[in-house]
Design a protein around this motif. Structure first.
Motif, PDB file in Angstrom:
ATOM      1  N   MET A   1       0.765  -1.349   0.018  1.00 29.12           N
ATOM      2  CA  MET A   1      -0.033  -0.013   0.012  1.00 29.12           C
ATOM      3  C   MET A   1       1.033   1.296   0.068  1.00 29.12           C
ATOM      4  O   MET A   1       1.796   1.395   0.842  1.00 29.12           O
ATOM      5  N   ASN A   2       0.791   2.013  -0.932  1.00 30.58           N
ATOM      6  CA  ASN A   2       1.347   3.438  -1.073  1.00 30.58           C
ATOM      7  C   ASN A   2       0.888   4.456   0.070  1.00 30.58           C
ATOM      8  O   ASN A   2      -0.198   4.799   0.406  1.00 30.58           O
ATOM      9  N   GLN A   3       1.986   5.198   0.640  1.00 27.44           N
ATOM     10  CA  GLN A   3       1.834   6.231   1.537  1.00 27.44           C
ATOM     11  C   GLN A   3       1.425   7.408   0.820  1.00 27.44           C
ATOM     12  O   GLN A   3       1.814   7.706  -0.067  1.00 27.44           O
ATOM     13  N   THR A   4       0.144   8.207   1.455  1.00 25.55           N
ATOM     14  CA  THR A   4      -0.064   9.323   0.916  1.00 25.55           C
ATOM     15  C   THR A   4       0.757  10.501   1.517  1.00 25.55           C
ATOM     16  O   THR A   4       1.852  10.233   2.611  1.00 25.55           O
ATOM     17  N   GLY A   5       0.933  11.592   0.959  1.00 25.65           N
ATOM     18  CA  GLY A   5       1.675  12.822   1.443  1.00 25.65           C
ATOM     19  C   GLY A   5       1.316  13.066   3.022  1.00 25.65           C
ATOM     20  O   GLY A   5       2.014  13.328   3.775  1.00 25.65           O
ATOM     21  N   GLY A   6       0.124  12.990   3.302  1.00 25.65           N
ATOM     22  CA  GLY A   6      -0.404  13.150   4.710  1.00 25.65           C
ATOM     23  C   GLY A   6       0.325  12.024   5.650  1.00 25.65           C
ATOM     24  O   GLY A   6       0.573  12.428   6.829  1.00 25.65           O
ATOM     25  N   ASP A   7       0.265  10.639   5.213  1.00 23.46           N
ATOM     26  CA  ASP A   7       1.281   9.604   5.996  1.00 23.46           C
ATOM     27  C   ASP A   7       2.329  10.191   6.317  1.00 23.46           C
ATOM     28  O   ASP A   7       3.098  10.123   7.258  1.00 23.46           O
ATOM     29  N   HIS A   8       3.032  10.684   5.138  1.00 23.20           N
ATOM     30  CA  HIS A   8       4.462  11.093   5.172  1.00 23.20           C
ATOM     31  C   HIS A   8       4.737  12.229   6.421  1.00 23.20           C
ATOM     32  O   HIS A   8       5.649  12.246   7.350  1.00 23.20           O
ATOM     33  N   LEU A   9       3.686  13.196   6.176  1.00 19.16           N
ATOM     34  CA  LEU A   9       3.964  14.330   6.972  1.00 19.16           C
ATOM     35  C   LEU A   9       3.715  13.731   8.545  1.00 19.16           C
ATOM     36  O   LEU A   9       4.371  14.192   9.217  1.00 19.16           O
ATOM     37  N   LEU A  10       2.749  13.005   8.939  1.00 16.15           N
ATOM     38  CA  LEU A  10       2.475  12.549  10.210  1.00 16.15           C
ATOM     39  C   LEU A  10       3.623  11.832  10.578  1.00 16.15           C
ATOM     40  O   LEU A  10       4.064  11.961  11.757  1.00 16.15           O
ATOM     41  N   THR A  11       4.159  10.804   9.897  1.00 18.56           N
ATOM     42  CA  THR A  11       5.547  10.204  10.100  1.00 18.56           C
ATOM     43  C   THR A  11       6.542  10.894  10.554  1.00 18.56           C
ATOM     44  O   THR A  11       7.112  10.998  11.588  1.00 18.56           O
ATOM     45  N   GLN A  12       6.898  12.248   9.939  1.00 21.60           N
ATOM     46  CA  GLN A  12       7.962  13.160  10.426  1.00 21.60           C
ATOM     47  C   GLN A  12       7.547  14.038  11.343  1.00 21.60           C
ATOM     48  O   GLN A  12       8.430  14.416  12.294  1.00 21.60           O
ATOM     49  N   LEU A  13       6.218  14.514  11.560  1.00 21.66           N
ATOM     50  CA  LEU A  13       5.993  15.154  12.824  1.00 21.66           C
ATOM     51  C   LEU A  13       6.050  14.285  13.887  1.00 21.66           C
ATOM     52  O   LEU A  13       6.552  14.841  14.842  1.00 21.66           O
ATOM     53  N   SER A  14       5.381  13.201  13.930  1.00 20.80           N
ATOM     54  CA  SER A  14       5.707  12.217  14.941  1.00 20.80           C
ATOM     55  C   SER A  14       7.386  12.174  15.357  1.00 20.80           C
ATOM     56  O   SER A  14       7.475  11.803  16.624  1.00 20.80           O
ATOM     57  N   ASN A  15       8.107  11.715  14.628  1.00 21.49           N
ATOM     58  CA  ASN A  15       9.481  11.336  14.675  1.00 21.49           C
ATOM     59  C   ASN A  15      10.015  13.213  15.401  1.00 21.49           C
ATOM     60  O   ASN A  15      11.038  12.800  16.381  1.00 21.49           O
ATOM     61  N   LEU A  16       9.853  14.008  15.019  1.00 21.31           N
ATOM     62  CA  LEU A  16      10.196  15.263  15.585  1.00 21.31           C
ATOM     63  C   LEU A  16       9.722  15.481  17.186  1.00 21.31           C
ATOM     64  O   LEU A  16      10.231  16.373  17.796  1.00 21.31           O
ATOM     65  N   TYR A  17       8.354  15.239  17.082  1.00 20.13           N
ATOM     66  CA  TYR A  17       7.589  15.521  18.284  1.00 20.13           C
ATOM     67  C   TYR A  17       8.294  14.504  19.583  1.00 20.13           C
ATOM     68  O   TYR A  17       7.866  15.245  20.725  1.00 20.13           O
ATOM     69  N   GLU A  18       8.999  13.621  19.426  1.00 22.98           N
ATOM     70  CA  GLU A  18       9.384  12.825  20.485  1.00 22.98           C
ATOM     71  C   GLU A  18      10.419  13.408  21.325  1.00 22.98           C
ATOM     72  O   GLU A  18      10.288  13.320  22.452  1.00 22.98           O
ATOM     73  N   ASN A  19      11.151  14.528  20.555  1.00 27.15           N
ATOM     74  CA  ASN A  19      12.031  15.289  21.440  1.00 27.15           C
ATOM     75  C   ASN A  19      11.795  16.610  21.307  1.00 27.15           C
ATOM     76  O   ASN A  19      12.776  17.467  21.801  1.00 27.15           O
ATOM     77  N   TRP A  20      10.484  16.968  21.286  1.00 33.43           N
ATOM     78  CA  TRP A  20      10.025  18.392  21.191  1.00 33.43           C
ATOM     79  C   TRP A  20       9.769  18.845  22.437  1.00 33.43           C
ATOM     80  O   TRP A  20       9.242  18.378  23.334  1.00 33.43           O
ATOM     81  N   SER A  21      10.256  20.104  22.781  1.00 39.02           N
ATOM     82  CA  SER A  21      10.140  20.806  24.074  1.00 39.02           C
ATOM     83  C   SER A  21       8.907  21.072  24.429  1.00 39.02           C
ATOM     84  O   SER A  21       8.372  21.041  25.733  1.00 39.02           O
ATOM     85  N   LEU A  22       7.770  21.299  23.602  1.00 37.84           N
ATOM     86  CA  LEU A  22       6.169  21.509  23.925  1.00 37.84           C
ATOM     87  C   LEU A  22       5.405  20.249  23.788  1.00 37.84           C
ATOM     88  O   LEU A  22       4.338  20.625  23.681  1.00 37.84           O
ATOM     89  N   GLN A  23       6.072  19.051  23.914  1.00 43.58           N
ATOM     90  CA  GLN A  23       5.375  17.901  23.751  1.00 43.58           C
ATOM     91  C   GLN A  23       4.290  17.745  24.581  1.00 43.58           C
ATOM     92  O   GLN A  23       3.151  17.364  24.114  1.00 43.58           O
ATOM     93  N   SER A  24       4.425  17.952  25.931  1.00 43.54           N
ATOM     94  CA  SER A  24       3.606  17.872  26.862  1.00 43.54           C
ATOM     95  C   SER A  24       2.231  18.980  26.412  1.00 43.54           C
ATOM     96  O   SER A  24       1.271  18.874  27.403  1.00 43.54           O
ATOM     97  N   GLU A  25       2.524  19.827  25.870  1.00 41.67           N
ATOM     98  CA  GLU A  25       1.445  20.958  25.587  1.00 41.67           C
ATOM     99  C   GLU A  25       0.545  21.014  24.471  1.00 41.67           C
ATOM    100  O   GLU A  25      -0.579  21.300  24.191  1.00 41.67           O
ATOM    101  N   PHE A  26       1.116  19.777  23.410  1.00 41.46           N
ATOM    102  CA  PHE A  26       0.533  19.646  22.251  1.00 41.46           C
ATOM    103  C   PHE A  26      -0.028  17.952  22.183  1.00 41.46           C
ATOM    104  O   PHE A  26       0.976  17.122  22.652  1.00 41.46           O
ATOM    105  N   ALA A  27      -1.117  17.780  21.434  1.00 43.63           N
ATOM    106  CA  ALA A  27      -1.311  16.340  20.853  1.00 43.63           C
ATOM    107  C   ALA A  27      -1.421  16.317  19.361  1.00 43.63           C
ATOM    108  O   ALA A  27      -2.012  17.270  18.784  1.00 43.63           O
TER     109      ALA A  27
END
Length: 110
Positions: A1-27
């Motif tokens: 199954m091919n990934q959509t652009g949204g899938d790619h963006l969500l993956t990249q966001l999720s990876n950066l989010y793991e070490n983001w300083s405001l992680q506890s303030e955003f979902a």
């Protein structure tokens, strides 16, 4: 199954989010549809007592870091409104909606 652009963006966001300083303030919440079919990748920012902002036409492979930068501005803004000139490049255009915050009422509004 091919990934959509949204899938790619969500993956990249999720990876950066793991070490983001405001992680506890955003979902980061994946949704099935924001009805931005002609303007994908589409995201929305929402918080109590702030305007909800919706953006489309985001480059899926280049936008994740800029979305988090915008999130920091949204977090510190009292209203959620971030002037165009203060937005990261990927979010300077492509705004699809600016929805006022719901009033402090006990019933639904329309």
């Amino acid at each position: 199954m091919n990934q959509t652009g949204g899938d790619h963006l969500l993956t990249q966001l999720s990876n950066l989010y793991e070490n983001w300083s405001l992680q506890s303030e955003f979902a980061i919440q994946e949704v099935e549809c924001l009805s931005g079919c002609d303007r994908s990748c589409t995201i929305a920012f929402s918080a109590p007592n702030k305007a909800t902002l919706m953006f489309g036409d985001l480059p899926p492979l280049e936008s994740a870091a800029e979305i988090l930068k915008f999130s920091e501005k949204y977090f510190t803004s009292a209203t959620g409104i971030i002037p165009r000139q203060e937005r990261p490049e990927a979010l300077k255009k492509g705004i699809l909606a600016r929805i006022p915050p719901l009033p402090h009422a006990t019933q639904a509004s329309f």
